[in-house]
Design a protein around this motif. Structure first.
Motif, PDB file in Angstrom:
ATOM      1  N   UNK A   1      41.106  -2.027 -24.370  1.00  0.00           N
ATOM      2  CA  UNK A   1      41.702  -1.929 -25.911  1.00  0.00           C
ATOM      3  C   UNK A   1      41.083  -0.971 -26.716  1.00  0.00           C
ATOM      4  N   UNK A   2      41.924   0.130 -27.506  1.00  0.00           N
ATOM      5  CA  UNK A   2      41.549   1.241 -28.139  1.00  0.00           C
ATOM      6  C   UNK A   2      40.249   0.529 -29.276  1.00  0.00           C
ATOM      7  N   UNK A   3      39.491   1.691 -29.784  1.00  0.00           N
ATOM      8  CA  UNK A   3      38.713   1.452 -30.590  1.00  0.00           C
ATOM      9  C   UNK A   3      39.726   1.584 -31.957  1.00  0.00           C
ATOM     10  N   UNK A   4      38.887   1.287 -33.105  1.00  0.00           N
ATOM     11  CA  UNK A   4      39.664   1.328 -34.356  1.00  0.00           C
ATOM     12  C   UNK A   4      38.913   2.274 -35.411  1.00  0.00           C
ATOM     13  N   UNK A   5      39.764   3.208 -35.955  1.00  0.00           N
ATOM     14  CA  UNK A   5      39.175   3.995 -37.048  1.00  0.00           C
ATOM     15  C   UNK A   5      40.017   3.953 -38.071  1.00  0.00           C
ATOM     16  N   UNK A   6      39.450   3.679 -39.307  1.00  0.00           N
ATOM     17  CA  UNK A   6      40.304   3.591 -40.514  1.00  0.00           C
ATOM     18  C   UNK A   6      39.838   4.682 -41.676  1.00  0.00           C
ATOM     19  N   UNK A   7      41.044   5.406 -42.016  1.00  0.00           N
ATOM     20  CA  UNK A   7      40.756   6.302 -43.098  1.00  0.00           C
ATOM     21  C   UNK A   7      41.158   5.816 -44.357  1.00  0.00           C
ATOM     22  N   UNK A   8      40.276   5.658 -45.251  1.00  0.00           N
ATOM     23  CA  UNK A   8      40.739   5.070 -46.690  1.00  0.00           C
ATOM     24  C   UNK A   8      40.841   6.210 -47.580  1.00  0.00           C
ATOM     25  N   UNK A   9      42.129   6.256 -48.172  1.00  0.00           N
ATOM     26  CA  UNK A   9      42.686   7.287 -48.998  1.00  0.00           C
ATOM     27  C   UNK A   9      42.892   6.436 -50.273  1.00  0.00           C
ATOM     28  N   UNK A  10      42.572   6.959 -51.441  1.00  0.00           N
ATOM     29  CA  UNK A  10      42.977   6.214 -52.520  1.00  0.00           C
ATOM     30  C   UNK A  10      43.233   7.547 -53.710  1.00  0.00           C
ATOM     31  N   UNK A  11      44.009   6.920 -54.653  1.00  0.00           N
ATOM     32  CA  UNK A  11      44.446   7.901 -55.818  1.00  0.00           C
ATOM     33  C   UNK A  11      44.486   9.503 -55.809  1.00  0.00           C
ATOM     34  N   UNK A  12      45.962   9.515 -54.865  1.00  0.00           N
ATOM     35  CA  UNK A  12      46.345  10.899 -54.550  1.00  0.00           C
ATOM     36  C   UNK A  12      47.167  11.536 -55.831  1.00  0.00           C
ATOM     37  N   UNK A  13      47.850  10.806 -56.650  1.00  0.00           N
ATOM     38  CA  UNK A  13      48.650  11.468 -57.706  1.00  0.00           C
ATOM     39  C   UNK A  13      49.340  12.450 -57.474  1.00  0.00           C
ATOM     40  N   UNK A  14      50.266  12.421 -56.582  1.00  0.00           N
ATOM     41  CA  UNK A  14      51.168  13.464 -55.951  1.00  0.00           C
ATOM     42  C   UNK A  14      52.176  13.651 -57.163  1.00  0.00           C
ATOM     43  N   UNK A  15      52.151  14.728 -57.779  1.00  0.00           N
ATOM     44  CA  UNK A  15      53.309  15.181 -58.729  1.00  0.00           C
ATOM     45  C   UNK A  15      54.352  16.067 -58.299  1.00  0.00           C
ATOM     46  N   UNK A  16      53.854  17.111 -57.731  1.00  0.00           N
ATOM     47  CA  UNK A  16      54.972  18.062 -57.395  1.00  0.00           C
ATOM     48  C   UNK A  16      54.258  18.866 -56.146  1.00  0.00           C
ATOM     49  N   UNK A  17      54.974  19.715 -55.448  1.00  0.00           N
ATOM     50  CA  UNK A  17      54.648  20.420 -54.036  1.00  0.00           C
ATOM     51  C   UNK A  17      53.328  21.238 -54.316  1.00  0.00           C
ATOM     52  N   UNK A  18      52.943  21.532 -55.344  1.00  0.00           N
ATOM     53  CA  UNK A  18      51.674  22.349 -55.356  1.00  0.00           C
ATOM     54  C   UNK A  18      50.414  21.660 -55.438  1.00  0.00           C
ATOM     55  N   UNK A  19      50.475  20.138 -55.524  1.00  0.00           N
ATOM     56  CA  UNK A  19      49.422  19.388 -55.696  1.00  0.00           C
ATOM     57  C   UNK A  19      48.149  19.414 -54.861  1.00  0.00           C
ATOM     58  N   UNK A  20      47.119  19.173 -55.148  1.00  0.00           N
ATOM     59  CA  UNK A  20      45.761  19.390 -54.495  1.00  0.00           C
ATOM     60  C   UNK A  20      45.685  18.524 -53.461  1.00  0.00           C
TER      61      UNK A  20
END
Length: 306
Positions: A7-26
């Motif tokens: 079985x494969x190992x597990x890697x979790x990427x925790x993202x939070x608070x992206x606040x995407x508003x428009x196409x130029x967002x950081x």
């Protein structure tokens, strides 16, 4: 090796608070630089789970989620260049994932008062609040796909098989009773609507946007007890800071790790970034790396084990 593959190992990427508003967002620009940082931590066949704990959008609009889906799908494709068996998404909503314009303020206020009064019809009242999260729900269905199981208005799950066994990623919708100007100690998470999610799991990760201190005291107690009964690890957002704590409840024999993540994009926060959590074949230890944005690129700032 004969027979089934390991079985494969597990890697979790925790993202939070992206606040995407428009196409130029950081946030969108930063997502485009994440794959090499994540891929460099993969040295064996691995399932990667992108776990996002809310505030994906800035104001819960469909066009904001369309931008998020496009960026996350590119990240998914780029990760396949490493030894990645599968990329899985698990998401939980935050207050910015509510489109408060979708409901008349007076109606929402009346519904929130009903939820807070412990009405017998609390489940139906929560469903009536759903229009403010309709675009998030569509986003969750699109990004999580057929793995997503919705239990009710508060709880949904995504299941993954890995070297840990069956891992359940449970989304706790703490934002369904959010308001435009949130204050700590107010959110209502009705205990009657909390469903058991870990009965068939070897390991359970709960995703929620709000830490317990944002809930009304009685809800904080019942939610804490639900987490003790279900979760091994709780990933949180909202407070735009890093934190890590372990809670042990002796009478239940429960030990739960709580991690609050940095925002991926917030101009008012001293630090922006994300966290990588790497599991091996056992659940006794968890390696994590904190990755920070330095203004031009991501840098790994610290590596620890719990």
């Amino acid at each position: 090796m004969t027979g089934k593959e390991a079985p494969a190992d597990l890697l979790v990427v925790h993202l939070t608070d992206l606040h995407i508003k428009n196409a130029g967002d950081d946030s969108l620009k930063r997502i485009r630089q994440m794959a090499p940082v994540i891929g460099a931590r993969i040295d064996s066949p691995t399932v990667v789970v992108i776990a996002i704990t809310g505030d994906i959008a800035f104001s819960g609009k469909a066009e904001q989620y369309a931008l998020a889906i496009e960026a996350l799908k590119v990240l998914e494709r780029e990760l396949k260049a490493w030894n990645v068996v599968d990329v899985v998404f698990a998401v939980s909503p935050g207050n910015h994932d509510c489109d408060f314009s979708a409901m008349k303020p007076a109606l929402r206020k009346a519904l929130l008062e009903g939820v807070g009064s412990a009405s017998e019809d609390v489940g139906a009242l929560l469903e009536m609040l759903a229009p403010t999260q309709a675009q998030f729900s569509d986003f969750a269905s699109a990004i999580c796909g057929s793995r997503l199981t919705t239990e009710n208005s508060l709880v949904s799950t995504v299941k993954v098989e890995s070297a840990l066994g069956r891992v359940v990623f449970a989304s706790l919708n703490t934002a369904i009773t959010s308001s435009l100007e949130e204050r700590p100690g107010v959110l209502c998470v009705p205990a009657t609507e909390l469903r058991r999610v870990a009965s068939e799991a070897d390991y359970c990760v709960v995703l929620a946007h709000h830490p317990l201190n944002w809930m009304a005291p009685s809800c904080a107690v019942s939610t804490s007890e639900w987490l003790d009964e279900n979760a091994d690890l709780v990933l949180l957002g909202h407070e735009h800071r890093l934190d890590l704590l372990r809670q042990a409840r002796v009478q239940l024999g429960a030990v739960v790790d709580y991690q609050v993540g940095l925002p991926l994009s917030d101009a008012h926060s001293a630090k922006n970034g994300f966290r990588i959590l790497k599991f091996g074949s056992g659940t006794n230890s968890l390696d994590f790396l904190d990755v920070e944005w330095n203004g031009a690129k991501f840098l790994v700032r610290s590596s620890e084990q719990i």
